[in-house]
Design an enzyme around this catalytic site. Sequence first.
Site, PDB file in Angstrom:
ATOM      1  N   HIS A  14     -16.107  -8.068   1.378  1.00 59.40           N
ATOM      2  CA  HIS A  14     -15.030  -8.939   1.850  1.00 59.40           C
ATOM      3  C   HIS A  14     -15.194 -10.346   1.290  1.00 59.40           C
ATOM      4  CE1 HIS A  14     -13.169 -11.726   4.797  1.00 59.40           C
ATOM      5  NE2 HIS A  14     -12.192 -10.839   4.742  1.00 59.40           N
ATOM      6  N   ARG A  23      -3.295   3.044   8.621  1.00 55.39           N
ATOM      7  CA  ARG A  23      -3.565   1.860   7.803  1.00 55.39           C
ATOM      8  C   ARG A  23      -2.384   0.907   7.831  1.00 55.39           C
ATOM      9  NH1 ARG A  23      -4.690   4.676   2.080  1.00 55.39           N
ATOM     10  NH2 ARG A  23      -5.930   2.800   1.773  1.00 55.39           N
ATOM     11  N   ARG A  39      -0.704 -47.722 -12.210  1.00 59.26           N
ATOM     12  CA  ARG A  39      -0.692 -48.623 -11.062  1.00 59.26           C
ATOM     13  C   ARG A  39      -1.540 -49.834 -11.405  1.00 59.26           C
ATOM     14  NH1 ARG A  39      -1.520 -43.317  -8.878  1.00 59.26           N
ATOM     15  NH2 ARG A  39       0.007 -42.811  -7.245  1.00 59.26           N
ATOM     16  N   GLY A  50       9.836 -42.273  -7.031  1.00 60.74           N
ATOM     17  CA  GLY A  50       8.522 -42.361  -6.382  1.00 60.74           C
ATOM     18  C   GLY A  50       8.608 -41.534  -5.121  1.00 60.74           C
ATOM     19  N   THR A  51       8.292 -40.262  -5.270  1.00 58.10           N
ATOM     20  CA  THR A  51       8.610 -39.334  -4.168  1.00 58.10           C
ATOM     21  C   THR A  51       7.689 -39.489  -2.959  1.00 58.10           C
ATOM     22  OG1 THR A  51       7.381 -37.670  -5.403  1.00 58.10           O
ATOM     23  CG2 THR A  51       9.775 -37.596  -5.553  1.00 58.10           C
ATOM     24  N   ASN A  52       6.561 -40.175  -3.123  1.00 55.99           N
ATOM     25  CA  ASN A  52       5.737 -40.423  -1.924  1.00 55.99           C
ATOM     26  C   ASN A  52       6.467 -41.365  -0.982  1.00 55.99           C
ATOM     27  OD1 ASN A  52       3.789 -38.929  -3.217  1.00 55.99           O
ATOM     28  ND2 ASN A  52       2.605 -40.709  -3.883  1.00 55.99           N
ATOM     29  N   ASP A  53       6.847 -42.541  -1.509  1.00 61.98           N
ATOM     30  CA  ASP A  53       7.574 -43.491  -0.662  1.00 61.98           C
ATOM     31  C   ASP A  53       8.948 -42.963  -0.281  1.00 61.98           C
ATOM     32  OD1 ASP A  53       6.443 -45.944   0.298  1.00 61.98           O
ATOM     33  OD2 ASP A  53       6.019 -46.476  -1.791  1.00 61.98           O
ATOM     34  N   GLU A 104      12.737 -45.246  -4.804  1.00 66.77           N
ATOM     35  CA  GLU A 104      11.906 -44.771  -3.701  1.00 66.77           C
ATOM     36  C   GLU A 104      12.420 -45.237  -2.351  1.00 66.77           C
ATOM     37  OE1 GLU A 104       7.959 -46.311  -4.494  1.00 66.77           O
ATOM     38  OE2 GLU A 104       8.822 -48.010  -5.556  1.00 66.77           O
ATOM     39  N   ARG A 110       3.791 -49.959 -13.851  1.00 68.99           N
ATOM     40  CA  ARG A 110       4.469 -50.465 -12.655  1.00 68.99           C
ATOM     41  C   ARG A 110       3.958 -51.859 -12.331  1.00 68.99           C
ATOM     42  NH1 ARG A 110       3.662 -47.323  -7.101  1.00 68.99           N
ATOM     43  NH2 ARG A 110       1.619 -48.318  -7.207  1.00 68.99           N
ATOM     44  N   SER A 138      12.331 -43.680 -12.179  1.00 69.40           N
ATOM     45  CA  SER A 138      11.236 -42.789 -11.832  1.00 69.40           C
ATOM     46  C   SER A 138      11.240 -42.651 -10.318  1.00 69.40           C
ATOM     47  CB  SER A 138       9.905 -43.366 -12.314  1.00 69.40           C
ATOM     48  OG  SER A 138       8.862 -42.532 -11.886  1.00 69.40           O
ATOM     49  N   TYR A 164      11.140 -35.513 -16.989  1.00 65.14           N
ATOM     50  CA  TYR A 164       9.699 -35.284 -16.907  1.00 65.14           C
ATOM     51  C   TYR A 164       9.202 -35.345 -15.470  1.00 65.14           C
ATOM     52  CZ  TYR A 164       9.082 -40.350 -16.258  1.00 65.14           C
ATOM     53  OH  TYR A 164       9.131 -41.618 -15.766  1.00 65.14           O
ATOM     54  N   LYS A 179       0.833  -1.197   0.000  1.00 65.64           N
ATOM     55  CA  LYS A 179       0.000   0.000   0.000  1.00 65.64           C
ATOM     56  C   LYS A 179       0.871   1.252   0.000  1.00 65.64           C
ATOM     57  CE  LYS A 179      -3.735  -0.519   2.440  1.00 65.64           C
ATOM     58  NZ  LYS A 179      -4.300  -0.823   3.766  1.00 65.64           N
ATOM     59  N   ARG A 239      -3.699  -1.411  -6.291  1.00 62.10           N
ATOM     60  CA  ARG A 239      -2.906  -2.629  -6.174  1.00 62.10           C
ATOM     61  C   ARG A 239      -3.306  -3.567  -7.293  1.00 62.10           C
ATOM     62  NH1 ARG A 239      -6.021  -4.635  -0.759  1.00 62.10           N
ATOM     63  NH2 ARG A 239      -8.043  -4.715  -1.702  1.00 62.10           N
ATOM     64  N   MET A 284      -4.610  -5.529  10.524  1.00 64.27           N
ATOM     65  CA  MET A 284      -5.477  -4.617  11.259  1.00 64.27           C
ATOM     66  C   MET A 284      -6.338  -3.783  10.325  1.00 64.27           C
ATOM     67  SD  MET A 284      -4.648  -1.570  13.918  1.00 64.27           S
ATOM     68  CE  MET A 284      -4.899  -0.244  12.749  1.00 64.27           C
ATOM     69  N   CYS A 341       7.249 -39.568 -10.312  1.00 65.40           N
ATOM     70  CA  CYS A 341       5.811 -39.750 -10.242  1.00 65.40           C
ATOM     71  C   CYS A 341       5.493 -39.535  -8.761  1.00 65.40           C
ATOM     72  CB  CYS A 341       5.400 -41.131 -10.726  1.00 65.40           C
ATOM     73  SG  CYS A 341       6.230 -42.483  -9.906  1.00 65.40           S
ATOM     74  N   GLY A 353      -5.804 -10.540   6.891  1.00 62.98           N
ATOM     75  CA  GLY A 353      -5.717 -10.783   8.325  1.00 62.98           C
ATOM     76  C   GLY A 353      -5.216  -9.588   9.125  1.00 62.98           C
TER      77      GLY A 353
HETATM   78  P1  ADP Z   1      -7.630  -2.301   3.389  1.00 61.52           P
HETATM   79  O1  ADP Z   1      -6.216  -2.702   3.352  1.00 61.52           O
HETATM   80  O2  ADP Z   1      -8.484  -3.179   4.207  1.00 61.52           O
HETATM   81  O3  ADP Z   1      -8.167  -2.012   2.020  1.00 61.52           O
HETATM   82  P2  ADP Z   1      -7.290   0.536   3.734  1.00 61.52           P
HETATM   83  O4  ADP Z   1      -6.120   0.947   4.513  1.00 61.52           O
HETATM   84  O5  ADP Z   1      -7.177   0.635   2.277  1.00 61.52           O
HETATM   85  O6  ADP Z   1      -7.690  -0.924   4.184  1.00 61.52           O
HETATM   86  O7  ADP Z   1      -8.510   1.383   4.231  1.00 61.52           O
HETATM   87  C1  ADP Z   1      -9.817   1.012   4.040  1.00 61.52           C
HETATM   88  C2  ADP Z   1     -10.623   2.183   3.570  1.00 61.52           C
HETATM   89  O8  ADP Z   1     -10.492   3.273   4.449  1.00 61.52           O
HETATM   90  C3  ADP Z   1     -10.196   2.724   2.245  1.00 61.52           C
HETATM   91  O9  ADP Z   1     -10.742   2.038   1.181  1.00 61.52           O
HETATM   92  C4  ADP Z   1     -10.731   4.130   2.292  1.00 61.52           C
HETATM   93  O10 ADP Z   1     -12.057   4.125   1.870  1.00 61.52           O
HETATM   94  C5  ADP Z   1     -10.634   4.471   3.740  1.00 61.52           C
HETATM   95  N1  ADP Z   1      -9.474   5.334   3.943  1.00 61.52           N
HETATM   96  C6  ADP Z   1      -8.203   4.990   4.187  1.00 61.52           C
HETATM   97  N2  ADP Z   1      -7.412   6.062   4.281  1.00 61.52           N
HETATM   98  C7  ADP Z   1      -8.217   7.131   4.081  1.00 61.52           C
HETATM   99  C8  ADP Z   1      -8.004   8.542   4.021  1.00 61.52           C
HETATM  100  N3  ADP Z   1      -6.793   9.054   4.171  1.00 61.52           N
HETATM  101  N4  ADP Z   1      -9.061   9.320   3.791  1.00 61.52           N
HETATM  102  C9  ADP Z   1     -10.288   8.790   3.610  1.00 61.52           C
HETATM  103  N5  ADP Z   1     -10.560   7.515   3.645  1.00 61.52           N
HETATM  104  C10 ADP Z   1      -9.533   6.663   3.869  1.00 61.52           C
HETATM  105 MG    MG Z   2      -7.710  -0.725   0.905  1.00 57.53          MG
END
Ligand code: ADP
Ligand code: MG
Length: 909
Positions: A489, A99, A595, A799-802, A778, A651, A797, A884, A28, A371, A110, A864, A108
Amino acid sequence: METKKYVYLFGNGKAEGNAGMKNLLGGKGANLAEMNNIGVPVPPGLTITTEACVEYYKIGRDQMKTALKAQVEKGVASIEEITGTKFGDRNNPLLLSVRSGARVSMPGMMDTVLNLGINEDAVEGLAKKTGNAKFAWDSYRRFIQMYGDVVMGVAAAKGEHDPFEIALEDVKKAKGVELDNQLEVKDLKVLVEKYKEVVKKHTGKSFPIDPWEQLWGAVMAVFDSWNTVRAIVYRRINNIPADWGTAVNVQAMVFGNMGSNSATGVAFTRDAGTGENIFNGEYLIDAQGEDVVAGIRTPQQITLEGSKRWAKLQDISEEERAANYPSLEETMPVVYKELFDIQNKLEEHYKDMQDLEFTIQDGKLWLLQTRTGKRTGAAMVRIAMEMLNNKEIDEQTALLRQEPNKLDELLHPVFNKTEEKKAKQLTKGLPASPGAATGQIVFFADEAQKWAAEGKAVILARVETSPEDIEGMDSSKGILTARGGMTSHAAVVARGMGKCCVSGAGAIEIDYKARTMKVGNEIIKEGDWISLNGTTGIVYSGKIPTIDPELSGDFGHLMELSDKYATMEVRTNADTPKDSTVARNFGARGIGLTRTEHMFFEGERIKAVREMILAKNEENRRKALDKLLPFQREDFEGIFEAMHDLPVTVRLLDPPLHEFLPHEPEAQKEMADDMGVSVDYVRSLVEELGEINPMLGHRGCRLGNTYPEITEMQTRAIIEAALNLKKRGVVAKPEIMVPLIGTLEEFEKQEKVVRETAEKVFAEYNDKIDYLVGTMIEIPRAALTADQIAKKAQFFSFGTNDLTQMTFGYSRDDVNKFLPKYKELGILEHDPFEVLERRGVGQLVEMGAQKGRASNPNLKVGICGEHGGEPSSVEFCNSVGLNYVSCSPFRVPIARLAAAQAAIKKNLN
Ligand code: ADP
Ligand code: MG
Ligand code: MG
């Protein structure tokens, strides 16, 4: 003392970082810098490096804060200067977003905290300055909720509602409104008080007032989130190293919640589901942050065309669409045009499909993220092939951009159309991620995991999903949500996983407590079967049978391209003509493993096999084997014919004979009746043949060496089949493979039986064919003495399992008792039966191949075993120069692509 640079600034069309600095700034942060550099409007901010996060885990909170303080304060000052506001000021406050952002996007991590810096004073200042008290108080209540949730850890118990949501519902109910943005200033003020009480009640702490305290709390929370359970789980599923760390982005807020001339949204430069080259996305007016993906209101489409398509899918009339859900193209045409130009510019710049986040503050467009967009397997192939055709990228780039495992999605079944027509439609949602899924419904992610572990096919249904559901989503066949759009999500994660998903099916009501889902009058209970079509968005009740998909021209093109670059061949493991044909159509260049034992189980055959096992002497054994001969010959004819002109490795019998005997009392009785012997006799035989350690027992060439007549019969069946086909003008190329040898002598004895039998058959037929005799490697001793063995063997060949089983000394069948723990403890990084372990097992493969070729330069060497279709193992096989790999039919395209990538990477190094 000179301190390390931990903070990189961006803003006003300039940045200290760029897109190449993902390792340091996170994905990001690097892209925020890059967008600044190429003239895309981005609010100013600073990025704290991933190195700071790694350091944080070494020196701890207090010391890290000391190390960062001056640099962060300087960065904030620079944001203040650009924005003309002041952090913590009561009249003209700077508000920030905090962010997280690792090298690769990680669900996963924050959640973002928005509007940081606001408090009782600043909210008044903000209201006065903007003349918009509603916006100011809305921002404040949002901040308390987000900070309370992600930084202070306020959370709902399982099955309970989120305490902030409960407070919000209460206030809305008291007011008699449905939507968040219908609340007025005085309601929002009440809500702020309620939220503060929620924080106090759940954490025992007062909500922090001091902006700097808020900021440091959020920064440290981002660092901490690197090691939350859900981040660790995500890293494990996606093989992301634990020592990368996450960056922290601190950025000036722009506000999409300032009224009807403001909005927030997400967009894709191409369709992430199909790959179609069409700009698309969703937005919400007068909203902030994740409102679009959280399904708070129904998001609207960005383009007019997309909006019309969407309305059709939702059965919404054009009048209603235009009145209630107009596109951004219609509501804010000027901003739309700017956004359209920017998405073009970004895709041209990055030369790949982009996933964008933007906010419109009072008519001014700001980009908040870009991204590489997550996509389905189908979209992955189509996008790369179209960009290649348009000369935007070259062949090698197109190939390297593919994730081989994702091809799997394209090869997997879809619903049988006629069966689907007959099925009972429950409701319709959005086609969030294509494919077909049938399974038993569950309502909790942990339940999904549990059921899947029991071998059940499950569909996870949620009101909406969140990052802690990831593992459960991964275990499910499909995902269904009541809320959320195409960018929710659930939708984004499902597409990334290549999993079928229907989102925003508004007609379903989920009752978590009762574990039911209501659609109209119908009640679906936990465990009931439902089916999802992720391509149309339709939800059905009951099971629907599936069929094989058709492969598009882009797929064929990709496969051709793979073969152009690959230097290693891909064969298949197949035991039937049908599997052989499937694999051949997928481009297999022969069979690496047939087999033969699988041919022994059906109907009459198993009787003859048991008769052979029962036989007290060679003569009786030969009689039984004579009965098996025609069956085997016929099987081989079928396979050789399907694989005509290509080599087929057969085999010789491998498993312990015990496996062919019945173990249940009823089955033993049946066998006794068939054979005309007593049940006691059968039972005693089963006991007698039982071994303490059958995988290390009487099996493989040890069978052929103790009962050479078995090898004789199998060889005769193979050679006769090939000669019969030759009469019909079909070229068969058998390669006879002796299993499980550990010593040269074991091989020599078997080879002699094979060659003598073949000569006999040639004389009988007065004709010949070419064939090879080789062996499986193997047992570690075979690899260690490969130079000797290769003097006699024509091919190896692995036989990477065994081989894995015997190198590690892990029983394949018992390994799951400790493997999960071993992975958790970091003793093993991967399951060695899944990913070929290079240092130990790989060393034996490499050495075996080298030694073998040293004494027999013409030696053909392959593997294999399950590893043959696993991309990183394929790469390894390529690097040690194997001829192969052989894998199951549906993995053949994956292995072909992986082989091409391996060859390209080898060349680049
Ligand atoms: P994620 O990685 O989950 O996409 P982000 O860091 O992109 O999280 O933030 C989620 C949302 O928060 C963004 O899509 C945006 O809508 C809002 N956001 C983040 N930074 C700003 C900012 N500087 N101003 C306004 N909205 C923001
Ligand atoms: Mg985002
Ligand atoms: Mg998020």
